[in-house]
Scaffold this active site. Structure first.
Site, PDB file in Angstrom:
ATOM      1  N   LYS A  96       8.026 -14.620 -15.070  1.00 48.27           N
ATOM      2  CA  LYS A  96       7.712 -13.470 -15.924  1.00 48.27           C
ATOM      3  C   LYS A  96       6.445 -13.716 -16.739  1.00 48.27           C
ATOM      4  O   LYS A  96       5.584 -12.846 -16.854  1.00 48.27           O
ATOM      5  CB  LYS A  96       8.871 -13.165 -16.887  1.00 48.27           C
ATOM      6  CG  LYS A  96      10.181 -12.735 -16.268  1.00 48.27           C
ATOM      7  CD  LYS A  96      10.064 -11.549 -15.340  1.00 48.27           C
ATOM      8  CE  LYS A  96      10.039 -11.987 -13.905  1.00 48.27           C
ATOM      9  NZ  LYS A  96      10.015 -10.935 -12.916  1.00 48.27           N
ATOM     10  N   HIS A 116      10.428 -38.151 -14.009  1.00 54.74           N
ATOM     11  CA  HIS A 116       9.973 -38.388 -12.642  1.00 54.74           C
ATOM     12  C   HIS A 116       8.591 -37.791 -12.402  1.00 54.74           C
ATOM     13  O   HIS A 116       8.222 -37.535 -11.248  1.00 54.74           O
ATOM     14  CB  HIS A 116      10.988 -37.823 -11.649  1.00 54.74           C
ATOM     15  CG  HIS A 116      12.336 -38.457 -11.766  1.00 54.74           C
ATOM     16  ND1 HIS A 116      12.612 -39.718 -11.294  1.00 54.74           N
ATOM     17  CD2 HIS A 116      13.481 -38.007 -12.340  1.00 54.74           C
ATOM     18  CE1 HIS A 116      13.871 -40.018 -11.558  1.00 54.74           C
ATOM     19  NE2 HIS A 116      14.422 -38.994 -12.198  1.00 54.74           N
ATOM     20  N   GLU A 147      12.787 -18.266 -13.287  1.00 52.39           N
ATOM     21  CA  GLU A 147      12.543 -16.832 -13.458  1.00 52.39           C
ATOM     22  C   GLU A 147      11.737 -16.574 -14.726  1.00 52.39           C
ATOM     23  O   GLU A 147      10.817 -15.743 -14.733  1.00 52.39           O
ATOM     24  CB  GLU A 147      13.871 -16.079 -13.495  1.00 52.39           C
ATOM     25  CG  GLU A 147      13.775 -14.605 -13.898  1.00 52.39           C
ATOM     26  CD  GLU A 147      12.960 -13.750 -12.939  1.00 52.39           C
ATOM     27  OE1 GLU A 147      12.709 -12.578 -13.289  1.00 52.39           O
ATOM     28  OE2 GLU A 147      12.574 -14.225 -11.851  1.00 52.39           O
ATOM     29  N   CYS A 193       0.826  -1.209   0.000  1.00 52.99           N
ATOM     30  CA  CYS A 193       0.000   0.000   0.000  1.00 52.99           C
ATOM     31  C   CYS A 193       0.860   1.259   0.000  1.00 52.99           C
ATOM     32  O   CYS A 193       1.944   1.287   0.584  1.00 52.99           O
ATOM     33  CB  CYS A 193      -0.911   0.012   1.217  1.00 52.99           C
ATOM     34  SG  CYS A 193      -1.877  -1.489   1.440  1.00 52.99           S
ATOM     35  N   ASN A 210      -0.756   0.707   6.986  1.00 57.46           N
ATOM     36  CA  ASN A 210      -0.219  -0.458   6.287  1.00 57.46           C
ATOM     37  C   ASN A 210       0.116  -1.523   7.324  1.00 57.46           C
ATOM     38  O   ASN A 210       0.669  -1.212   8.376  1.00 57.46           O
ATOM     39  CB  ASN A 210       1.046  -0.099   5.503  1.00 57.46           C
ATOM     40  CG  ASN A 210       0.747   0.706   4.261  1.00 57.46           C
ATOM     41  OD1 ASN A 210      -0.389   0.819   3.833  1.00 57.46           O
ATOM     42  ND2 ASN A 210       1.788   1.286   3.678  1.00 57.46           N
ATOM     43  N   GLY A 211      -0.208  -2.763   7.002  1.00 60.52           N
ATOM     44  CA  GLY A 211       0.038  -3.856   7.932  1.00 60.52           C
ATOM     45  C   GLY A 211      -1.255  -4.552   8.299  1.00 60.52           C
ATOM     46  O   GLY A 211      -2.285  -4.392   7.633  1.00 60.52           O
ATOM     47  N   TRP A 262      -4.156  -2.131  -0.814  1.00 57.18           N
ATOM     48  CA  TRP A 262      -4.127  -3.509  -1.299  1.00 57.18           C
ATOM     49  C   TRP A 262      -4.891  -4.321  -0.269  1.00 57.18           C
ATOM     50  O   TRP A 262      -4.469  -4.479   0.865  1.00 57.18           O
ATOM     51  CB  TRP A 262      -2.678  -3.980  -1.429  1.00 57.18           C
ATOM     52  CG  TRP A 262      -2.482  -5.240  -2.209  1.00 57.18           C
ATOM     53  CD1 TRP A 262      -2.416  -5.369  -3.563  1.00 57.18           C
ATOM     54  CD2 TRP A 262      -2.292  -6.555  -1.679  1.00 57.18           C
ATOM     55  NE1 TRP A 262      -2.200  -6.682  -3.906  1.00 57.18           N
ATOM     56  CE2 TRP A 262      -2.116  -7.434  -2.778  1.00 57.18           C
ATOM     57  CE3 TRP A 262      -2.246  -7.086  -0.394  1.00 57.18           C
ATOM     58  CZ2 TRP A 262      -1.906  -8.800  -2.619  1.00 57.18           C
ATOM     59  CZ3 TRP A 262      -2.037  -8.440  -0.226  1.00 57.18           C
ATOM     60  CH2 TRP A 262      -1.874  -9.276  -1.339  1.00 57.18           C
ATOM     61  N   GLU A 278       3.333 -13.646 -14.365  1.00 64.73           N
ATOM     62  CA  GLU A 278       3.019 -12.307 -13.846  1.00 64.73           C
ATOM     63  C   GLU A 278       2.409 -11.413 -14.919  1.00 64.73           C
ATOM     64  O   GLU A 278       1.417 -10.716 -14.674  1.00 64.73           O
ATOM     65  CB  GLU A 278       4.298 -11.643 -13.330  1.00 64.73           C
ATOM     66  CG  GLU A 278       4.833 -12.213 -12.041  1.00 64.73           C
ATOM     67  CD  GLU A 278       6.138 -11.546 -11.633  1.00 64.73           C
ATOM     68  OE1 GLU A 278       6.303 -11.243 -10.450  1.00 64.73           O
ATOM     69  OE2 GLU A 278       7.002 -11.335 -12.515  1.00 64.73           O
ATOM     70  N   LYS A 333       4.364  -4.560  -5.563  1.00 65.94           N
ATOM     71  CA  LYS A 333       5.808  -4.472  -5.783  1.00 65.94           C
ATOM     72  C   LYS A 333       6.578  -4.876  -4.539  1.00 65.94           C
ATOM     73  O   LYS A 333       7.603  -5.537  -4.612  1.00 65.94           O
ATOM     74  CB  LYS A 333       6.175  -3.034  -6.171  1.00 65.94           C
ATOM     75  CG  LYS A 333       7.626  -2.871  -6.604  1.00 65.94           C
ATOM     76  CD  LYS A 333       7.884  -3.543  -7.932  1.00 65.94           C
ATOM     77  CE  LYS A 333       9.270  -3.288  -8.445  1.00 65.94           C
ATOM     78  NZ  LYS A 333       9.567  -4.106  -9.639  1.00 65.94           N
ATOM     79  N   ARG A 375       3.545   0.240  -6.571  1.00 60.79           N
ATOM     80  CA  ARG A 375       3.587  -0.667  -5.427  1.00 60.79           C
ATOM     81  C   ARG A 375       2.455  -1.700  -5.482  1.00 60.79           C
ATOM     82  O   ARG A 375       2.509  -2.716  -4.804  1.00 60.79           O
ATOM     83  CB  ARG A 375       3.491   0.142  -4.121  1.00 60.79           C
ATOM     84  CG  ARG A 375       4.704   1.012  -3.880  1.00 60.79           C
ATOM     85  CD  ARG A 375       4.519   1.898  -2.680  1.00 60.79           C
ATOM     86  NE  ARG A 375       4.468   1.147  -1.435  1.00 60.79           N
ATOM     87  CZ  ARG A 375       5.534   0.842  -0.714  1.00 60.79           C
ATOM     88  NH1 ARG A 375       6.738   1.183  -1.127  1.00 60.79           N
ATOM     89  NH2 ARG A 375       5.423   0.185   0.420  1.00 60.79           N
TER      90      ARG A 375
END
Length: 587
Positions: free
Chosen positions: A468, A487, A464, A2, A97-98, A71, A471, A582, A28
């Protein structure tokens, strides 16, 4: 996560200043926004679900205001649940925030005393608690008392229209205060206020700041006033501008050659010191979250192969459960873009209690992780505004790469390979390569699943790369160690299933090509990424042969593919994927 922006001072057009401040914090991640502006000893509030848009700011001139991008945690994404929240009188506005772990108990007590609640959030208890304490105390003391009642890791910012004061306090989420000749600022991120002032204070846990007639700081444990430790930010606000690019994500992909070059040419002192720390440690542990965790994993391969050093790896959120072996001789290397991610900051606090040495790789000067660490390497990648990490990841890898070569007493070769990776990246960003990647994105845009295979360090690249794609495009993508195919993984392959094969010219090449044939025999659609074409590939994306630095053009190829997949699928804002933030400042 946030975003918070607040101001008190001489400037009267506060509503526009607060809204503009929130815009700088959009990267963010958030799902609603709101502002509260002082008007005749009370507050008027404008709140909306969704992204910040042009709104009719029906406010008179004012000297105090606050804004927030939320958020959602407690309560859905609604106008009522958006911050700021007012007390019953309308004179106090609070953002937070939190997570307030005891908010239900506090809310029940406040309702019994006659307070009226309008939202489902935990945050709303803050203003009402302060209102209750104000019956007996001044505003500063009331905020202190209220904050001390909250359980959990929290940052609150509260504004009082009657006294034209802002009071903020924290035990967890970041807060930064600053001032210039015209007023005082508070923000969850230095990027929110760097346009207005370079003179800032990064609040530590259990500190409170009072902004208004003067700039005052208090230690919440001792209750004593403390002298502010100001930092002068050496930032360029222009980093926040998209320039000629349509999206920050694309701009930041194109920023990467200069990031690589800067590390190759200007990080001698940092990597030398960093390599000595690793060489002298008795047990080295690297950890990160998301992309940073894959950078850390790549470091395990780099230090083993290049420097013949054993380095352990952990996902940040799992490190709490496996850190009992840390001693005063251990070296812990946390890797983070923001330096505020709770799943990194929390474990590092515990590692410090075991007297382990902390040496961080971080991109944000003055962040919590930066301040926690005994030693630190600033990545110097510039501000990264897209939620999808690109240039900071490449910076993380480049620093680890050069450190491994320095530890092996081959720094000159490491620099040479990084500079070659810079040139290789520039080639991938040219129109010829972009055209091929765009064409592939159109072919894959309706696929439900994409798989990426790698061996050795390319396994970290596969992880990675899959992140990408997930996301940015929302396509289910998974990276696998190619040796795990038989396997269980190979059961996922159907006719025309897209399967990327990362095939650098190293010791993994022959085996990964064999794996590609195994997938092709089950009907898979094979896309090779590497220096050498092979008849098993249906599509080939060429990268230069740069030894371990081949990792860099591999990743840049997938960054571009992720971006163009997002556009091909009609996603309008690749900079801010749904549900993502973020910096994740709650557990």
């Amino acid at each position: 996560m946030c975003g918070i922006f607040g101001y008190v001072g001489k400037t009267t057009n506060v509503s526009l200043m607060v809204l503009t401040g929130l815009k700088t914090l959009e990267y963010r991640g958030y799902d609603s926004f709101g502002i509260a502006i002082g008007q005749d000893e009370s507050f008027l509030v404008e709140k909306h679900p969704g992204k910040i848009k042009k709104i009719n700011l029906k406010f008179k001139d004012s000297q105090i205001g606050i804004g927030h991008t939320r958020w959602a945690t407690h309560g859905g994404v609604t106008k009522e649940n958006a911050h700021p929240h007012l007390d019953c009188s309308g004179k106090i506005a609070a953002v937070h925030n939190g997570i307030i772990e005891n908010f239900e108990e506090l809310k029940k007590e406040l309702i019994a005393k006659g307070h009226k609640f309008k939202s489902e959030t935990d945050t709303e208890v803050v203003g009402h608690l302060i209102e209750e304490y104000l019956k007996k105390e001044n505003f500063e003391q009331s905020v202190k008392n209220a904050f001390n009642k909250l359980q959990g890791l929290n940052a609150i910012v509260v504004v009082y229209a009657k006294s034209l004061e802002i009071v903020a306090a924290k035990t967890g989420s970041p807060l930064i205060a600053g001032l210039n000749k015209d007023g005082m600022f508070i923000s969850s991120d230095a990027s929110g206020i760097v346009k207005h002032t370079k003179k800032v204070v990064f609040l530590e846990d259990n500190q409170m700041v009072v902004l208004g007639k003067k700039f005052k700081m208090i230690n919440l444990i001792t209750n004593k006033e403390i002298k502010p430790k100001f930092t002068n930010l050496d930032w360029k606000f222009e980093d926040s501008d998209k320039g000629k690019y349509k999206h920050f994500l694309l701009k930041e992909i194109y920023d990467q050659p200069k990031v690589i070059r800067n590390i190759a040419l200007n990080f001698d002192e940092q990597v030398t010191k960093f390599s000595k720390l690793i060489d002298s440690a008795y047990g080295t542990f690297m950890l990160g979250c998301g992309s940073a965790s894959y950078a850390a994993l790549s470091g395990v391969y780099l230090f083993s192969k290049i420097a013949k050093k054993h380095v352990n790896f952990s996902i940040g959120s799992e490190f709490d459960y496996i850190e009992d072996y840390l001693t005063s001789k251990s070296l812990v290397i946390p890797i983070s873009q923001s330096g505020e991610t709770m799943d990194i900051v929390g474990p590092i606090e515990k590692a410090k209690k075991r007297n382990a040495k902390i040496a961080a790789l971080v991109n944000v000067l003055g962040s919590t992780l930066y301040r926690q660490s005994d030693e630190k390497v600033l990545l110097m990648a510039g501000q990264e505004k897209a939620v999808v990490g690109t240039k900071t990841f490449i910076a993380m890898f480049s620093v680890l790469f050069l450190t491994a070569y320095t530890l092996a007493k081959k720094k000159a070769l490491g620099k040479k390979l990084l500079l070659a990776a810079q040139i290789s990246t520039e080639k991938i960003l040219e129109q010829k390569s972009i055209f091929k990647i765009k064409a592939l994105a159109k072919k894959l845009k309706n696929k439900e699943h994409i798989y990426i295979l790698g061996r050795g360090i390319s396994y970290a690249a596969a992880l990675e790369a899959s992140l990408k794609l997930k996301e940015a495009s929302y396509i289910h993508a998974e990276g696998f160690a190619a040796g795990e195919l038989k396997h269980g993984v190979i059961a996922l392959i159907e006719k025309q299933t897209p399967c990327f094969v990362l095939c650098p010219s190293d010791e993994t090449f022959d085996e990964i090509i064999s794996n590609a044939w195994e997938v092709k025999a089950r009907g898979g659609y094979i896309i090779g990424v590497g220096p050498i074409n092979n008849k098993v590939f249906d599509v080939f994306l060429e990268t230069d042969d740069l030894k371990e630095a081949t990792f860099i053009p591999q990743i840049v190829t997938f960054q571009l593919l992720a971006y163009y997949l997002a556009l091909s699928r009609g996603l309008k804002d690749p900079d801010r994927p749904r549900n993502l933030a973020k910096s994740v400042t709650v557990k």
